[in-house]
Design a protein around this motif. Structure first.
Motif, PDB file in Angstrom:
ATOM      1  N   SER A 161      37.446  42.341 108.697  1.00 58.38           N
ATOM      2  CA  SER A 161      38.474  43.301 109.122  1.00 58.38           C
ATOM      3  C   SER A 161      38.175  43.833 110.513  1.00 58.38           C
ATOM      4  O   SER A 161      39.090  44.014 111.333  1.00 58.38           O
ATOM      5  CB  SER A 161      38.551  44.462 108.124  1.00 58.38           C
ATOM      6  N   GLU A 166      40.262  42.741 114.831  1.00 57.95           N
ATOM      7  CA  GLU A 166      40.674  43.595 115.937  1.00 57.95           C
ATOM      8  C   GLU A 166      39.770  43.447 117.153  1.00 57.95           C
ATOM      9  O   GLU A 166      39.983  44.144 118.149  1.00 57.95           O
ATOM     10  CB  GLU A 166      40.679  45.052 115.482  1.00 57.95           C
ATOM     11  N   GLU A 211      45.106  42.002 100.593  1.00 61.20           N
ATOM     12  CA  GLU A 211      45.397  43.071 101.541  1.00 61.20           C
ATOM     13  C   GLU A 211      45.958  42.559 102.860  1.00 61.20           C
ATOM     14  O   GLU A 211      46.042  43.326 103.829  1.00 61.20           O
ATOM     15  CB  GLU A 211      44.127  43.889 101.809  1.00 61.20           C
ATOM     16  N   ASP A 248      48.812  44.606 104.609  1.00 63.33           N
ATOM     17  CA  ASP A 248      48.400  45.790 105.370  1.00 63.33           C
ATOM     18  C   ASP A 248      47.696  45.416 106.668  1.00 63.33           C
ATOM     19  O   ASP A 248      47.847  46.111 107.683  1.00 63.33           O
ATOM     20  CB  ASP A 248      47.459  46.653 104.526  1.00 63.33           C
ATOM     21  N   LEU A 249      46.954  44.325 106.669  1.00 61.30           N
ATOM     22  CA  LEU A 249      46.264  43.903 107.883  1.00 61.30           C
ATOM     23  C   LEU A 249      47.233  43.396 108.954  1.00 61.30           C
ATOM     24  O   LEU A 249      46.953  43.515 110.152  1.00 61.30           O
ATOM     25  CB  LEU A 249      45.245  42.804 107.552  1.00 61.30           C
ATOM     26  N   LEU A 266      49.994  44.658 109.772  1.00 60.06           N
ATOM     27  CA  LEU A 266      50.555  45.784 110.519  1.00 60.06           C
ATOM     28  C   LEU A 266      49.735  46.093 111.760  1.00 60.06           C
ATOM     29  O   LEU A 266      50.291  46.472 112.800  1.00 60.06           O
ATOM     30  CB  LEU A 266      50.623  47.019 109.605  1.00 60.06           C
ATOM     31  N   ASP A 267      48.415  45.959 111.689  1.00 59.36           N
ATOM     32  CA  ASP A 267      47.546  46.214 112.840  1.00 59.36           C
ATOM     33  C   ASP A 267      47.290  44.954 113.660  1.00 59.36           C
ATOM     34  O   ASP A 267      47.162  45.026 114.891  1.00 59.36           O
ATOM     35  CB  ASP A 267      46.211  46.786 112.366  1.00 59.36           C
ATOM     36  N   THR A 268      47.207  43.811 113.000  1.00 52.02           N
ATOM     37  CA  THR A 268      46.936  42.538 113.678  1.00 52.02           C
ATOM     38  C   THR A 268      47.994  41.524 113.242  1.00 52.02           C
ATOM     39  O   THR A 268      47.905  40.972 112.141  1.00 52.02           O
ATOM     40  CB  THR A 268      45.529  42.022 113.335  1.00 52.02           C
ATOM     41  N   ALA A 308      46.923  38.097 111.773  1.00 56.48           N
ATOM     42  CA  ALA A 308      45.896  38.162 110.737  1.00 56.48           C
ATOM     43  C   ALA A 308      45.926  36.973 109.784  1.00 56.48           C
ATOM     44  O   ALA A 308      44.861  36.457 109.414  1.00 56.48           O
ATOM     45  CB  ALA A 308      46.013  39.479 109.970  1.00 56.48           C
TER      46      ALA A 308
END
Length: 516
Positions: A253, A257, A293, A296-297, A299-301, A304
């Motif tokens: 995780s 990023e 998951e 959800d990951l 959304l940031d990357t 992913a």
């Protein structure tokens, strides 16, 4: 003939007669020696009887009795004992003289008592009671000897008490071995279960919140030094408990990023930790959680799914995941992001059979790569820029190399490429690139200066292969100074090659040497 057989004596204190003889033999002359000795014996017996009776009735202290005789000086000078007798009667001595004698006797007794303790140190009293100061000695008071472990009795060899093993909280002299303490079965506090007890230091297992706060700094620090052994030692000191499977998930995780080099380091970390800290089941359960998951990951990357698919393929390649891991998910995945990750992993594994290297999928960081490889990548970057002319793409590629300490090599290779080129296109494009990188602060002042100085130092060797290198370098340095890439001081350091010629007459026909 008159013989005085007795006379009245009075005590010096109470004027009491010490002896009285009422009978006096007078007027008779002893005709024979027998009569004389008989009368003398009678007198002695009578005096002894009367003195004994008086002493029993009036006891006298020992200090008042003295067996000493008067010396000649005392008789002549009139001592106190002679003066106390007036007209055959004893008078009392002054009270102050008796008190003074008692004080002196008490001081002498105290001195004798302290002499055994102090071993002759300190003050002493003379015969007349005066204090005689001896050599200055530290007082033997317990307060002055608070930290002194030597005996205060003045006996022995002056060694510490108990061989240095005394005092509160002291275990004993050095080297002393204590025997095992035997357990008293008859002790009321005896517990049979305590004999088989083994005491160990217990570290509580980490919960979810403490796990993330503790492991995250370890992984982030690993991205800086890249030492997997240190991470294994730090994790081995923790009681991870059921959170072991969370280590790969947390590392991946954080790598999603981070940079590409950090992802490569993460893949190596998972491979090295498996078997030492982690098990195969821990790695497998960790990737299962990653697939669940992924929504959800994303959304940031956004990328992913593809990155997780690459981690899965790398894990299968490193044999920390079973080869049937991807096959076990066929027809059982409803999430499109998880399906995309598994498809990406399957494609990479098929391509690896055709020659694709998955073991170095993201490449290694700049500080961990050899210098020769970095030089090749810098030359490749410059050639791609000369073909495309895109300064933004060149800046991005130079930044992704992650070698800010090696940017002087980029400046050096760019200037050499200008010197070796035959057209003005390369001259203008390299000048434009250096100006853009200077204004964007990608290349610092120090790195720019070091790049130009390296060219100045090696221009003589470059001139062997490129005859016009001096002239082109002077023009390029002047253009860089006009564009604000370098300062005046660096421009003045540029070497120049003058032609051989005869100078004016005042030089006497000497040749002008080349200046560099």
């Amino acid at each position: 003939m008159t013989v005085l057989l007795g006379r009245e004596h009075k005590n010096s204190s109470n004027n009491t007669p010490t002896c009285s003889l009422n009978r006096v033999l007078t007027g008779k002359k002893l005709s024979s020696s027998h009569a004389f000795f008989r009368s003398r014996s009678l007198v002695k017996n009578t005096m002894a009887t009367e003195c004994e009776a008086w002493l029993n009735a009036n006891p006298v202290e020992a200090d008042d009795l003295s067996d000493s005789f008067l010396s000649g000086d005392e008789e002549k000078g009139g001592s106190r004992k002679v003066d106390n007798e007036i007209n055959g009667n004893w008078i009392s001595a002054p009270t102050s003289s008796i008190h003074e004698a008692r004080v002196k006797a008490k001081a002498k007794r105290r001195l004798r008592k302290n002499s055994s303790r102090d071993s002759g140190r300190g003050d002493s009293l003379s015969d007349n009671g005066d204090s005689v100061r001896g050599p200055l000695v530290t007082p033997t008071s317990p307060k002055g000897k608070l930290l002194d472990r030597k005996s205060r009795l003045g006996k022995g060899r002056g060694l510490p008490k108990k061989g240095g093993a005394g005092g509160k909280g002291v275990w004993g002299p050095p080297g002393e071995v204590y025997d095992l303490e035997e357990v008293d079965v008859k002790d009321p506090n005896y517990d049979e279960d305590q004999e088989n007890c083994v005491y160990e230091t217990v570290v509580l297992p980490l919960d979810e919140d403490d796990f993330e706060k503790t492991v995250t700094p370890i992984v982030q620090e690993y991205f800086e030094h890249g030492d997997t052994n240190e991470v294994a030692e730090l994790l081995g000191e923790l009681n991870l408990g059921q959170m072991k499977s969370g280590v790969p998930m947390l590392a991946v995780s954080l790598a999603l990023e981070a940079k590409a080099s950090h992802r490569e380091l993460t893949a190596r970390l998972l491979s090295d930790l498996c078997g030492r800290v982690l098990t195969l089941s821990d790695v497998e359960s960790s990737f299962d959680k990653l697939l669940r998951e992924l929504p959800d990951l994303v959304l940031d990357t956004p990328g992913a799914p593809q990155l997780v698919g690459q981690f899965i393929a790398r894990a299968v390649r490193d044999e920390i995941l079973s080869k049937s891991y991807i096959e076990s998910y066929k027809g059982k995945v409803d999430c499109e992001h998880a399906r995309a990750a598994l498809d990406r992993a399957a494609v990479l594994l098929k391509m690896s059979r055709g020659g694709l290297r998955i073991d170095n999928m993201w490449g290694s960081g700049g500080g961990q790569r050899p210098v020769t490889q970095l030089i090749k990548e810098v030359n490749l970057l410059l050639k791609e820029y000369l073909l495309s002319g895109d300064v933004v793409e060149a800046e991005r590629c130079l930044t992704e190399l992650e070698v800010p300490h090696f940017h002087h090599e980029f400046v050096y290779e760019a200037i050499v490429m200008v010197l070796e080129s035959k057209g003005e296109r390369t001259f203008k494009m390299v000048l434009q690139l250096l100006k853009f990188l200077w204004e964007s602060s990608v290349i610092t002042v120090d790195q720019m200066r070091r790049g130009f100085q390296r060219v100045y130092f090696e221009i003589a060797e470059i001139n062997i292969d490129v005859p016009c290198a001096y002239a082109v370098l002077e023009q390029f340095v002047e253009k860089c100074y006009s564009a604000g890439v370098i300062d005046k001081r660096l421009r003045d350091l540029c070497p120049s090659r003058g032609r051989k010629r005869f100078v004016s007459e005042g030089d006497g026909g000497r040749l002008k040497l080349e200046s560099y």
